[in-house]
Design a protein around this motif. Structure first.
Motif, PDB file in Angstrom:
ATOM      1  N   ASN A 308       0.822  -1.205   0.000  1.00 45.81           N
ATOM      2  CA  ASN A 308       0.000   0.000   0.000  1.00 45.81           C
ATOM      3  C   ASN A 308       0.861   1.262   0.000  1.00 45.81           C
ATOM      4  O   ASN A 308       0.495   2.268  -0.611  1.00 45.81           O
ATOM      5  N   VAL A 309       1.991   1.176   0.700  1.00 45.44           N
ATOM      6  CA  VAL A 309       2.869   2.345   0.757  1.00 45.44           C
ATOM      7  C   VAL A 309       3.398   2.678  -0.634  1.00 45.44           C
ATOM      8  O   VAL A 309       3.451   3.840  -1.037  1.00 45.44           O
ATOM      9  N   PHE A 310       3.782   1.643  -1.375  1.00 45.88           N
ATOM     10  CA  PHE A 310       4.257   1.872  -2.736  1.00 45.88           C
ATOM     11  C   PHE A 310       3.156   2.466  -3.605  1.00 45.88           C
ATOM     12  O   PHE A 310       3.375   3.399  -4.373  1.00 45.88           O
ATOM     13  N   LEU A 311       1.965   1.932  -3.477  1.00 42.68           N
ATOM     14  CA  LEU A 311       0.841   2.456  -4.261  1.00 42.68           C
ATOM     15  C   LEU A 311       0.543   3.903  -3.885  1.00 42.68           C
ATOM     16  O   LEU A 311       0.265   4.737  -4.756  1.00 42.68           O
ATOM     17  N   ASP A 312       0.603   4.187  -2.597  1.00 37.39           N
ATOM     18  CA  ASP A 312       0.402   5.576  -2.162  1.00 37.39           C
ATOM     19  C   ASP A 312       1.443   6.493  -2.780  1.00 37.39           C
ATOM     20  O   ASP A 312       1.147   7.616  -3.190  1.00 37.39           O
ATOM     21  N   ARG A 313       2.680   5.999  -2.824  1.00 38.11           N
ATOM     22  CA  ARG A 313       3.765   6.813  -3.388  1.00 38.11           C
ATOM     23  C   ARG A 313       3.563   7.027  -4.879  1.00 38.11           C
ATOM     24  O   ARG A 313       3.821   8.112  -5.394  1.00 38.11           O
ATOM     25  N   VAL A 314       3.067   5.995  -5.553  1.00 40.51           N
ATOM     26  CA  VAL A 314       2.792   6.128  -6.977  1.00 40.51           C
ATOM     27  C   VAL A 314       1.771   7.233  -7.219  1.00 40.51           C
ATOM     28  O   VAL A 314       1.900   8.051  -8.123  1.00 40.51           O
ATOM     29  N   PHE A 315       0.762   7.275  -6.403  1.00 39.47           N
ATOM     30  CA  PHE A 315      -0.270   8.301  -6.557  1.00 39.47           C
ATOM     31  C   PHE A 315       0.083   9.584  -5.804  1.00 39.47           C
ATOM     32  O   PHE A 315      -0.726  10.491  -5.709  1.00 39.47           O
ATOM     33  N   GLN A 316       1.277   9.624  -5.226  1.00 41.88           N
ATOM     34  CA  GLN A 316       1.787  10.811  -4.530  1.00 41.88           C
ATOM     35  C   GLN A 316       0.843  11.284  -3.424  1.00 41.88           C
ATOM     36  O   GLN A 316       0.567  12.464  -3.264  1.00 41.88           O
TER      37      GLN A 316
END
Length: 407
Positions: A308-316
């Protein structure tokens, strides 16, 4: 009095202003005198100071403003004429064939297997006969660059010809890309590169099977590959020299080969099968068919093990881990024992060996050659599990190989 006596007397002369080193103050006074002299000349030029400025070479040319239509048109036309002139300076197919004929005619025996060679003397003779366009290639520097270990002091004719072909191709490609450089500043914006690739598609036989309705997606896919890697700071533009220096353009233009193997097509990002595969994955993820992927839709990519952290980072939307690893959360969900964040952090720092012991920079990752491993560990549970169990996996592979040998 002869010259020896004159020399003796000069050497015996006490230290005077001519042979004495000037003091710092004297140097400053001379500098001020020169400034005063030139300033006076400037004032003496009268009210029209342009007369004085004419002696200074022009080093800046202002770009025309958006409303200066005629100046912009003049600039575009002059650039087009300049690029056409540069294009005419390149070797055409007939001239390249003539160059190959001359090289083959002047080869220097003995041959090494089937490799034709040429020594420096014959190399210069070919340069004299090849014409003015080839002059730049027949230099001692080029010969030395291509020379390796031949005991007769020769270079490979094929290597030299490939060198010339590569140079000609680079210049041709640079000119072609520059035609799409609307700003004329040596870089391409996204729209410029999109236009280049769109007009390139009909010249690539390996893309003949693509429907025109698919062109927009294909162009978008290809352009994003260039910009993701060549514009890391997201400036919205890429230097033409960076495009030429990377291998992406080579891969794209490889699609000109009508006999490109199926294996090469599968590994080429710009091939039709690759583009269709990406398109299929995109459609499968886009459950609501709105043409965009939400964070929830993207989370189902692959085996749905991205953190989820990576996905959050992708969507900034989230920039920190808040002291907890998302990998830990996924391990709990999948019934695995969580690992210590401190242990993993220490292992990553040991792998990367950053200059600053408190943080890891992008350059640290690049220098360590471990960037793919570190990224996989942090964003994907499967990647983390594979890394954690790498020794056991290697042992199992060895055992399986031994069992196969026994049978």
């Amino acid at each position: 009095m002869d010259w020896k006596e004159v020399l003796r007397r000069r050497l015996a002369t006490p230290n005077t202003g001519l042979n004495r080193k000037k003091s710092e103050q004297e140097l400053k006074d001379e500098e001020m005198d020169l400034f005063t002299k030139y300033y006076s000349e400037w004032k003496g030029a009268g009210k029209n100071t342009n007369e004085f400025y004419k002696i200074i070479p022009r080093f800046y040319y202002r770009l025309p403003a958006e409303d200066e239509v005629l100046l912009q048109k003049l600039r575009e036309e002059s650039r087009a004429v300049f690029l056409q002139r540069k294009s005419r300076e390149l070797l055409d197919n007939e001239e390249l064939q003539n160059l190959w004929f001359l090289l083959d005619k002047h080869q220097t025996p003995p041959m090494i297997g089937e490799e034709a060679m040429i020594n420096y003397e014959s190399f210069l003779k070919v340069g004299e006969k090849a014409g003015p366009k080839c002059k730049q290639f027949f230099t001692a520097k080029v010969f030395a660059k291509l020379f390796h270990t031949d005991s007769y002091g020769r270079i490979s004719i094929m290597h030299f010809f490939n060198y010339v072909m590569r140079k000609v191709w680079l210049h041709q490609t640079r000119i072609g890309l520059s035609l799409y450089d609307v700003a004329g500043q040596g870089y391409l914006r996204e729209s410029d590169l999109e236009n280049y690739i769109l007009e390139l598609i009909p010249t690539l036989p390996q893309l003949d099977g693509l429907e025109k309705s698919f062109y927009s997606f294909y162009v978008c896919t290809a352009v994003r590959k260039f910009f993701f890697f060549l514009d890391p700071l997201r400036t919205g533009k890429i230097k033409i020299q960076d495009i030429l220096a990377c291998s992406f353009l080579d891969d794209l233009l490889e699609l000109r080969d009508e006999e490109l193997s199926k294996e090469s097509q599968e590994t080429n990002w710009f091939s039709a099968p690759s583009a269709l595969r990406v398109y299929g994955q995109y459609l499968n993820l886009d459950k609501d068919h709105n043409g965009m992927l939400s964070k929830e839709e993207l989370s189902r990519y692959g085996t749905a093990t991205m953190t989820n952290v990576f996905l959050d980072r992708v969507f900034q939307e989230c920039l920190t881990y808040d002291g907890e690893m998302a990998i830990q959360e996924l391990m709990k969900i999948h019934g695995q024992d969580p690992v210590s964040f401190q242990d993993v952090k220490d292992e990553i720092f040991d792998m990367v060996k950053p200059k600053d012991p408190l943080k890891i920079s992008l350059q640290d990752l690049i220098n360590s050659n471990q960037g793919d491993t570190v990224t996989t560990i942090l964003i994907d549970l499967n990647g983390f599990w594979t890394y954690e169990n790498r020794e056991a996996l290697v042992a199992n592979d060895s055992e399986n190989s031994a069992d196969l040998d026994d049978t």
